[in-house]
Every structure is written in C-alpha cells, then in structure tokens.
Write a protein that holds these residues in place. Structure first.
Motif, PDB file in Angstrom:
ATOM      1  N   LYS A   1       0.635  -1.111   0.062  1.00 29.37           N
ATOM      2  CA  LYS A   1       0.162   0.000   0.019  1.00 29.37           C
ATOM      3  C   LYS A   1       0.696   1.503  -0.040  1.00 29.37           C
ATOM      4  CE  LYS A   1      -4.334   1.095   2.244  1.00 29.37           C
ATOM      5  NZ  LYS A   1      -5.095   0.935   3.368  1.00 29.37           N
TER       6      LYS A   1
ATOM      7  N   HIS B   1       0.653   4.184  -2.745  1.00 28.03           N
ATOM      8  CA  HIS B   1       0.729   5.487  -2.483  1.00 28.03           C
ATOM      9  C   HIS B   1       1.604   6.422  -2.917  1.00 28.03           C
ATOM     10  CE1 HIS B   1      -2.028   4.904   1.677  1.00 28.03           C
ATOM     11  NE2 HIS B   1      -2.702   4.757   0.281  1.00 28.03           N
TER      12      HIS B   1
ATOM     13  N   LEU C   1      -4.593  14.154  -1.657  1.00 34.35           N
ATOM     14  CA  LEU C   1      -5.110  13.255  -0.516  1.00 34.35           C
ATOM     15  C   LEU C   1      -6.219  12.508  -0.777  1.00 34.35           C
ATOM     16  CD1 LEU C   1      -3.161  12.819   1.909  1.00 34.35           C
ATOM     17  CD2 LEU C   1      -4.904  13.750   3.289  1.00 34.35           C
ATOM     18  N   ARG C   2      -7.381  13.105  -1.316  1.00 32.04           N
ATOM     19  CA  ARG C   2      -8.590  12.695  -1.656  1.00 32.04           C
ATOM     20  C   ARG C   2      -8.444  11.849  -3.069  1.00 32.04           C
ATOM     21  NH1 ARG C   2     -12.685  14.315  -4.742  1.00 32.04           N
ATOM     22  NH2 ARG C   2     -14.687  12.673  -4.362  1.00 32.04           N
TER      23      ARG C   2
ATOM     24  N   ARG D   1      -5.788  10.549  -3.692  1.00 35.52           N
ATOM     25  CA  ARG D   1      -5.184   9.224  -3.534  1.00 35.52           C
ATOM     26  C   ARG D   1      -5.883   8.004  -2.979  1.00 35.52           C
ATOM     27  NH1 ARG D   1      -0.341  10.159   0.314  1.00 35.52           N
ATOM     28  NH2 ARG D   1      -1.628   9.707   2.125  1.00 35.52           N
ATOM     29  N   GLU D   2      -7.003   8.580  -2.143  1.00 32.46           N
ATOM     30  CA  GLU D   2      -7.811   7.615  -1.462  1.00 32.46           C
ATOM     31  C   GLU D   2      -8.612   6.845  -2.633  1.00 32.46           C
ATOM     32  OE1 GLU D   2      -8.270   6.299   1.838  1.00 32.46           O
ATOM     33  OE2 GLU D   2      -6.267   7.309   1.891  1.00 32.46           O
TER      34      GLU D   2
ATOM     35  N   THR E   1      -6.574   4.717  -4.820  1.00 30.53           N
ATOM     36  CA  THR E   1      -6.194   3.529  -3.968  1.00 30.53           C
ATOM     37  C   THR E   1      -7.253   2.482  -4.025  1.00 30.53           C
ATOM     38  OG1 THR E   1      -4.726   4.879  -2.583  1.00 30.53           O
ATOM     39  CG2 THR E   1      -5.034   2.624  -1.991  1.00 30.53           C
ATOM     40  N   ASP E   2      -8.292   3.053  -3.505  1.00 32.64           N
ATOM     41  CA  ASP E   2      -9.632   1.944  -3.627  1.00 32.64           C
ATOM     42  C   ASP E   2      -9.747   1.413  -4.803  1.00 32.64           C
ATOM     43  OD1 ASP E   2      -9.857   2.348  -0.911  1.00 32.64           O
ATOM     44  OD2 ASP E   2     -11.564   3.524  -1.109  1.00 32.64           O
TER      45      ASP E   2
ATOM     46  N   THR F   1     -10.374  -3.807  -1.823  1.00 34.82           N
ATOM     47  CA  THR F   1     -10.733  -3.143  -0.328  1.00 34.82           C
ATOM     48  C   THR F   1     -11.198  -4.107   0.429  1.00 34.82           C
ATOM     49  OG1 THR F   1     -12.982  -2.762  -1.604  1.00 34.82           O
ATOM     50  CG2 THR F   1     -11.291  -1.030  -1.535  1.00 34.82           C
TER      51      THR F   1
ATOM     52  N   ASP G   1      -8.225  -5.447   1.908  1.00 37.10           N
ATOM     53  CA  ASP G   1      -7.439  -4.287   2.775  1.00 37.10           C
ATOM     54  C   ASP G   1      -8.133  -4.379   3.997  1.00 37.10           C
ATOM     55  OD1 ASP G   1      -5.374  -2.403   3.074  1.00 37.10           O
ATOM     56  OD2 ASP G   1      -7.110  -0.895   2.624  1.00 37.10           O
TER      57      ASP G   1
END
Lengths: 109, 893
Positions: free
Chosen positions: B13, B17, B49-50, B52-53, B56-57, B62, B65
């Motif tokens: 992870k 990122h 940041l958002r 990236r979230e 990532t999802d 998920t 995770d």
C-alpha cells in the motif's frame, strides 16, 4: 459498468478515443489534448482525471507504464489495450444513443 | 488489471501511495512547464489526499484491505490481554489437537482407501456366523481354499476373485537359525498384484503362473516399506533368499510404494503365493484367508452375490455330511444357510478395523464434546470482552461502520485465535496420534498405521478452525455489532441479556462435562473390573516359550520325553523354579474346543475347551487339584491306533465341567466320550479334578475345560516359573538352552504370562486412559470457564455490590447473590448431562463389562467431581465479591 453516470462515461469515452488515435500520453497531455481538440469547449476537471484513468486501467482497457523524463523524474504514460480497442465502439455507440436521445428530448419538449 | 495485482497491492500500500503521489506531482510539474502558476495548478487539481484515497480504492481489493487492517487490529487487541488470549488459545489448542488426532486415527484405520487401482470396486466376502460362546450372530470372513475354488467356479468371468490370507507374524532368517528376525507375511493369489493394479518398484510381481502347484513356488515379493527398512532400498535385495519355516524363499520383486497389504493396522512385509500354504490347499476345514472380489465392469453386484451364496450353501451342505452323527438340525441349518454379503473393502479389511471401529467413534464423540466445551469457554471469554468493548463498538457505529463490517472485525479476531490454536493443536495431534497408536496393541505385535499429514488432515484441521470460529465467535460478534450507540454510551439497555447467554453456555459446558465424566467412569470401571477378574492361575513370574521343531507334518513330531528332557535341563538353570509345557499358554488367544458325549446327557450347543498339557503343568500354573491326580509321564490322550481301534486316554477336568456334566459332583473315576481326529468316538476316563482357570478370554464365564496329556507334538510352549520377579530377563538364556539340548528345537517367541493376560484388556485400557484424560481436560476447561464468567459478573456488579454492602448486606447474602445463578446452571447442566449419559449408555454397551450406567456410584462420582470443581472455581470470585469495600467500589466510578 452497469449504469455509468453520463458525465463520467463521457470522460472515459474521451480518454479511450484520444488514446486510440495518439501515441502513449501522460495525464496532463491527455487533458490538454481534450481541451485542444474540443476547441476549448470541454474543460476536464483535473481532479477527476486520475481516478478515471486508474479505473480504466483496472478494467483492463488501458495500460500504463513509467517512463523517465530528461529531468530524471518519472511520468506515467497510458495507451490503449486490445480490450480497450474493442470497448471503444461500444462506448461510442452508447454515447451516440444517449446524445441522440437528449437531442430528441430537446426538440420535442 | 487482474485480481492478483489487486491482492498484491493490498500488501504494498505504501508503494502504491507513492506511485499515485508521484503521478499527481508529475501532473503539477507539467502544468508549471506549460506556463501555469503552481498555486493555480494545485487549486485546479484539488486535494491530492482525496485523489490518492479514491485511486487506492480502485487499485486494490478493498475487502482484503479491510481484513488486513482487522488482522493488525485484532493482533493488537489479543496482545493487549495476554492472559485471556493465552487461556483461550490453550484450551482451544488442546481440544482442536485432540479432535484432529482422533480424526487422523479414524481416517487411518477406517476411511483411507487402499493405495490400489479403483479401491471402490473391491469387496470382501463375509457370512453370518452363529457364535456358540456368546450366543450371538456375528459376521465372519474366513474361508478355506476348497471353498475359494468353488466360488471361483461359481462366478466364472463375472468377477476377479482372489485369496488374501490373514497377516501373520513369522520368524524368518537370511542366514543361520541364530539370526531369526520377525516379519509379517500374507499369502496371496498369483493374480493379486495385477487385480490391484500394482506395479513393481523393483524386480517383478507375481503372475498366475506363480500360483499353480501346492508348495511349488518358493518366491516372495516384499513391500516397499520392508525393502526400505530392511535393505535400505538396495536393488541387490532382489534374488536374496530367506528361510521361513523349512522353505527357502527367493525375493523376486518389490511391490509398489505405499502398498503394505490389505490389513489396515498391520503392515505386510512379504507376500508369498497362496499355493505355498501347501497343507491348506485341499483342506476344507482350514479357514485361513479372506476372499477379495473385484466385479468386472458393468456386472451388477447381485449377479455375483447369488452364485456365491449358492456355492457357499452347496459347499457347506457337503461338509455337514462329515459331521459327527447327532448334530442338532438347527445347527446344521444355521451353518448351511449362512447369509453371504459382499462388504466394501475400499479401506482394506482387518481385525484392527473391526475391533477399533466403535472405540474410535466413541473417542471421536468424546473429543468433540471437549471441543464444544472449549468453544463455550472461549465464547464466554469473548462475550465478557465485548462488554468491555461496547463503547468502542458504539463509537465505530457512530462514525459510520456497518454491522457487517463490525461482525467481520470480531470474526477476524476469532479466526486469529482459532488459527493459532489450530497450529498448536496440529503439533499436539502430530505427537499424540502415534502415541495412541502405540497404546493399541501389545508391544510385540504393534499396530502399524500409515499416518501422513496430508491434505485430508490439513483440510480437516482447516474446517475445524473455521467451524470453531463460527461456533464461538458468531454469537459474541453479532451481539457486539448489534450495539445501539446511544444506549451503549449511556451504559447499556439490558445488562442481563449478556448474562443469560453466558449462563446458558455454562449450563451447556456442565452438561457436556458431565457426559464425558460419566462415559469415562463407565470405561474406567469396565477396565478395573476386567483387569481384576480372577484368572484362576498364577500370572506373575511366569514365562511362556513358544517352541517348534524344524520340519513339517508328522515328521516333525517329537515324543513327550524329548520335550521333558528340555524341561528337565531348564529346571537346572539358576533362577528357575518350575518348568512344564502345554500346547500353548493360557490366554494366548489359541483354543481348541471339541464336542463331548456324557452318558445320560443330551447334546450341548457349546463344546468344552481342550488343552494338551505335560505332567507338572498344573503345579507350574498353580491350578489346585481338588481330587484325583496329575498326569504321569508317558500317559497318552485318547486316539485311534494303527489298527483303527479306539484307545482310551486319561483326562483332567475343571469345576465348570463337573458342574455342567456331573451336577458339581467329584467326577474322578467317571468318564465321557470325545471325537478323535477321524470322528470316531473315544472314551476318556477322568483321573483328576481341578479348580477353574481362564482359558481364552476375560469376558466370557469360565467354560468347562478338559486337560489331556500332550504326548507327541511338533509345537508346544514351555511354561517356566522363575524365582525372579522379572521373568523376561531370563528369556535369552532359556531360548539358547532349548536349541543346545535339541538342535532341531527352536523357540519362536517368548512372552510373559502377565503380558498375555494384559493383552486382553488393551482396548479397555485405551478407552479408560483416554476418556479419563479427556474427562480431566473437560473438567479443567469447565472450571476455568466458570471462574471466568463468575469473575466477570462480580466485576460488572461491583458498584451494586458496594451499595448493598454499604446498606448492610451480609457476606452470605452477597455470596448467594453472586453464586446463585451459577448453582442453578450447575444443577440444570448436570440434569441434562445425566439424561444424555443414560441415553448414550446403550451405544457403548458392547464395550462395557460388569457395569451399568444406573449404578449409583457411577452417577455420583461425576456429580461430586463437578460440584467440587465448580465450588473451587467459584470460591475466589465469591470471596472477592464479599470482600468488596463499599467506599472503594463506589468511589471508582
């Protein structure tokens, strides 16, 4: 994609279409391409471009690879996969249908 | 991309990122290069940041995770309360280990298919058989070779039939007689290996051509296991010769890896053609083998069974014509019309399976009960824990965690517990299964089982871990996840509902525990009663030397004085008190029974036992003479002489004989008739009358027994009474002495009489030991569970108890308050356990001896043990409760 939200569907379509015509591009170049080709009419919201790219990548329609630029930093460039090439006419057709429908509504209502 | 990369991304992870950040940074760089200001570009891009979230999802799985996060959180939770975790893991590990070990054994003995082609289409012929001794109809599967020939004739080409003898232990030698070693032998048909689809690992296997002429094929195939153990897989083993009895066998091949004969529980070392059992080939009275059937494809079973049944009846009708006149018609009918069945033999066919099927299943049930107790324990511990975590759960719900998510969180924690416990339990099973196997048979004839830790065992363990998790985890998980934040944060809605669940689990634990104790009590009492059963002869300081004369048939028989010579020489050895000999030792499993005719009495269904003995044997065995005298050297048993004339013999009979045939009067001087070898009646005057002694079995009542002089024989057992307490220490010197006196005499086996007697209670001892062990484990688990629940209850009610104390409640009142529920649960659980125990008794009845479940002592013992354990477990929390200091308790909140 069962029920693509139209806006997002359109961004996906634009990405697929541009990548089908051009050499591998990174995100920023893709964005400028959309703006240029549309004659400044379509302005992509920069923030939503990357999630869209990553989603298409997960779907397997586009593939990414890292290339090192002259300044030593890396860019992630995208190109269409075989699956994406098959997907494009479907997406185009759907878009045509949707826009024809919208056109119809505008004319009749 | 693929699921694989999404799984991989869960575990990288941080790198993921980094990549997303790098791509977004590159976007800004490009923007600056295109002439835009950095601030403007950053604003246009929005929160990295958002993005990236979101990305990532997209890029990882998920759910996985979230599980990963739960695992990390779970491990942290478990490590925060090491005592509770250790208690839960240890109790589960013990129970899971026991269950896995029980499965390994059951699988190895009863379920695992033979390593041959299509084991599912293999059958063994069985028939119903009326056992005269216990008066029950049983299933038997032993046949004679002439019967086999009839069967083969009857089924023609509808099935492949073959002979596989019972596995027997043999003394063989690759060199001189001094270097005897033991090996297990099976006689098989020449077609055996081909029908089983086995290939040679070296050399060749038998073909039909190896099984044509009685005694004409001195060749052997050894098992791969034996090849490895004895020869280190040396290819030169092929062509070597060993001697078994008087025949020298040449090893011609090694059978396929993994195949060790058909008798699960015993591993065959060498196979020889059935025709090598030359004396038995044409003897219809010698039942020495099983008959295996492989139906040809497409042939229904009924088309094979019918001709076999017809052949069996026809064959037996012929046999009854040779029976002594006057046999009851019912017995003839029973014999002739015995029902024939084809039993599936996919997992082999052996006495071990027959003997241990029921004990294994019962032990399996017992360990399952222990597992349930352990699960209830852990469930209680977890329920107590979730009480403490109610506020955490409420917080999670308030910030938007769904119920499924909370259940997952809890279950992951449980699964961690279960998996750690299973890993530990697997170690326990790995150690304990061979340990139990070692307890099954006498040390000189051990059960050997293939006990691999393969996918069957691993799969089973995994299923147990999962099942256990759901069993002990789902309840507390659902309860914890069902939390209502508003009420939970205020202090809970129904604080008693949790106690109801915990109390219910305690009652269940008590019930299971009672059942385990009750069963253990039955088995222990059975073992005690059987092993203290009087034998009627001296067991200690007695040694039996099984001895044979080289050669075969009548040529090997030696007159009584040759045997007496050796006995005389043994008696001169220091440390030897008495020496005599008999056909075989008492309680060795061997037996000879024969019909007798007593004037004035009707034909009996149960025949008395016979045993050939030497003069002095009664004294050696310390069987008291009640009247008459012992045999004298040179006295003979009744027989038919060369002129076909019956010759009288002398006999000694026991009390049971006198009771049955002479109304308990002294029979000395009377006589009866028995049948000689060719079914002629011969007269037997009784010259001695002795006390009862056990002959074959601990369970049956002592039967009428006739002792006859052992005159001329090729095999006998010397019975040696030593002055030393440890008779086995003399085995070697006595063994050597036998061959020194008469070189053609050879001792094949030495056993102590104590060992022979003990062998009759092995199954009972195994059941008693293991069930007692599990009873103790169950008791400890239940006590720990009780303590935990009570302790938790006291802690929870600390404030209430403080108020009560402050208002002047007495200590006894507090103790009643705290312990009352528990006592009720104890009573309830015991009552349920009692009912289950009495109901289960009939399933184990055949394994019991001289005990009944309704015996008050057997019911009181578990009850007393349970209540004592419960009292001890409840004491600390109750004392703690009564010592509550109101001022401290009330101030702490």
């Amino acid at each position: 994609m069962a029920k693509p939200d139209t806006l997002q569907g359109s961004l996906d379509l634009l990405i697929l279409k541009i990548l089908s015509r051009r050499a591998p591009l990174h995100g920023y170049a893709l964005m400028t391409a959309i703006i240029e080709i549309s004659g400044d009419v379509l302005r992509v919201e920069e923030g939503s471009l990357y999630p869209a790219l990553h989603r298409l990548e997960e779907e397997g329609w586009i593939a990414a690879e890292w290339v090192t630029k002259e300044n030593g930093r890396r860019s992630r460039i995208y190109q269409l996969t075989a699956a994406g090439r098959k997907r494009l006419p479907v997406a185009e057709e759907r878009w045509t249908a949707v826009s024809a429908a919208i056109h119809q509504v505008l004319k009749m209502a | 991309m693929s699921l694989l990369s999404r799984i991989r991304n869960v575990f990288r992870k941080d790198a993921l990122h980094g990549e997303i950040d790098e791509e977004l940074a590159d976007h800004l760089d490009e923007a600056v290069r295109a002439g835009r200001s950095r601030e403007e570009a950053e604003r246009a891009l929005g929160s990295t940041l958002r993005h990236r979230e979101v990305s990532t999802d997209i890029k990882l799985w998920t759910w996985l995770d979230s599980v990963r996060a739960d695992v990390i959180f779970g491990v942290r939770q478990l490590r925060r309360r090491p005592t509770v975790t250790a208690a839960a893991i240890l109790s589960l590990a013990l129970a899971i280990g026991a269950v896995t070990a029980a499965f390994r054994l059951t699988d190895a003995v009863l379920l695992r298919p033979l390593p041959v082609a299509n084991p599912q289409s293999l059958f063994v012929i069985a028939y119903t058989h009326f056992d005269e001794i216990n008066g029950k109809t049983e299933e038997a599967d032993s046949f004679s070779y002439p019967q086999f020939r009839d069967f083969r004739e009857a089924v023609k080409d509808r099935a492949d039939l073959m002979v596989v003898s019972y596995t027997s232990r043999n003394d063989i030698t690759y060199g001189s007689d001094e270097e005897m070693e033991r090996a297990y032998r099976q006689y098989v048909s020449g077609t055996h290996f081909a029908t089983f689809g086995l290939r040679p690992a070296a050399g060749r296997l038998f073909t039909d051509a190896d099984d044509q002429k009685p005694g004409g094929h001195p060749v052997a195939v050894i098992s791969y296991d034996y090849w490895t153990r004895r020869f280190g897989r040396d290819p030169k083993a092929i062509g070597r010769t060993f001697r078994a009895g008087t025949v020298a066998y040449e090893i011609v091949g090694v059978s396929e890896y993994g195949y060790t004969g058909t008798e699960t529980g015993t591993m065959t070392d060498f196979f020889i053609p059935a025709m090598q059992n030359a004396d038995a080939i044409n003897n219809p009275g010698w039942q020495w083998m099983r008959i295996w059937v492989r139906p040809k494809p497409e042939v229904p079973q009924s088309q094979i069974q019918q001709p076999l049944q017809a052949s069996l009846s026809a064959h037996r009708r012929e046999r009854t014509k040779l029976w002594p006149a006057g046999a009851p018609k019912s017995r003839i009918d029973q014999f002739v019309n015995a029902g024939l069945t084809l039993n599936s033999a996919a997992a082999g066919a052996s006495g071990t399976q027959k003997n241990y099927r029921q004990p294994l299943l019962i032990l399996g049930a017992v360990v399952l009960l222990v597992l349930l107790i352990a699960c209830a324990n852990v469930a209680n511990l977890l329920t107590a824990q979730t009480a403490a975590r109610e506020k955490e759960m409420a917080l999670r719900v308030s910030i938007g965690a769904g119920r499924a998510r909370l259940v997952q969180l809890m279950l992951v924690e449980c699964l961690l517990l279960a998996m750690t416990a299973t890993a530990l339990g697997a170690l326990f099973a790995w150690w304990s299964a061979p340990f139990v196997v070692g307890m099954i048979n006498p040390p000189d004839n051990p059960v050997r089982l293939y006990l691999p830790a393969d996918w069957r065992v691993l799969g089973f363990a995994a299923c147990v871990a999962l099942g256990v998790t759901i069993l002990f985890g789902l309840g507390p998980a659902l309860r914890a996840s069902g939390v209502k934040p508003a009420t939970a944060l205020k202090g809970g809605e129904d604080p008693h509902s949790r106690h109801r669940l915990m109390n219910g689990l305690i009652a269940a634990q008590v019930a299971f525990c009672f059942l385990v104790h009750f069963l253990a009590g039955l088995f222990v009492a059975t073992f005690q009663r059987l092993s203290t059963q009087p034998t009627g002869f001296a067991v200690e300081r007695t040694l039996a030397l099984w001895t044979g004369v080289k050669g075969a048939g009548d040529a090997a028989k030696r007159p009584q004085n040759a045997w007496l010579d050796i006995a005389e020489r043994m008696r001169a050895t220091p440390g030897v008190e008495k020496v005599s000999f008999a056909s075989w030792p008492l309680m060795s499993g061997n037996g000879w029974s024969s019909e007798v005719r007593v004037p004035g009495r009707a034909q009996d269904t149960v025949s008395p036992y016979f045993l050939g003995i030497s003069p002095g044997w009664l004294e050696t065995m310390r069987i008291d003479l009640l009247a008459g005298r012992d045999f004298r050297p040179g006295e003979k048993q009744a027989a038919i002489d060369e002129k076909k004339q019956p010759v009288e013999g002398v006999v000694i009979v026991n009390e049971a004989f006198a009771r049955k045939y002479f109304n308990g009067e002294n029979p000395v001087g009377k006589s009866f008739e028995s049948f000689s070898r060719d079914n002629t009646l011969v007269r037997n005057p009784i010259i001695g009358y002795v006390r009862d002694a056990r002959y074959r079995n601990m369970r049956e009542p002592i039967r009428p027994t006739v002792y006859v002089p052992l005159d001329k024989t090729s095999t006998a057992s010397f019975i040696v009474r030593t002055t030393a307490a440890e008779p086995a220490s003399m085995a070697q010197s006595l063994r050597r002495l036998v061959s020194e006196v008469h070189p053609e005499f050879r001792v094949s086996n030495v056993q102590t009489q104590a060992e022979l007697v003990r062998n009759h209670t092995i199954k009972e001892r195994l059941l008693a030991t293991l069930s007692l062990f599990f009873a103790i484990v169950a008791l400890i688990l239940a006590a720990v569970g009780l303590y935990g629940v009570l302790n938790h209850a006291v802690l929870q009610r600390r404030r209430e108890l403080g108020i009560r104390m402050a208002l002047g409640a007495r200590t006894s009142h507090i103790a009643r308050q705290v312990g009352g529920d528990m006592f009720l649960m104890l009573i309830l659980g015991s009552a349920v356990g009692l009912g289950a125990g009495l109901a289960s008794e009939r399933f184990v009845a055949t394994l019991l001896y001289g005990v009944r479940g309704t015996d008050m002592r057997l019911l009181a013992t578990p009850l007393l043990t349970l209540f004592t354990a419960a009292f001890l477990a409840a004491l600390p929390p109750i004392i703690g409760a009564s010592k509550t200091d109101p001022s401290v308790a009330l101030r702490s909140e």
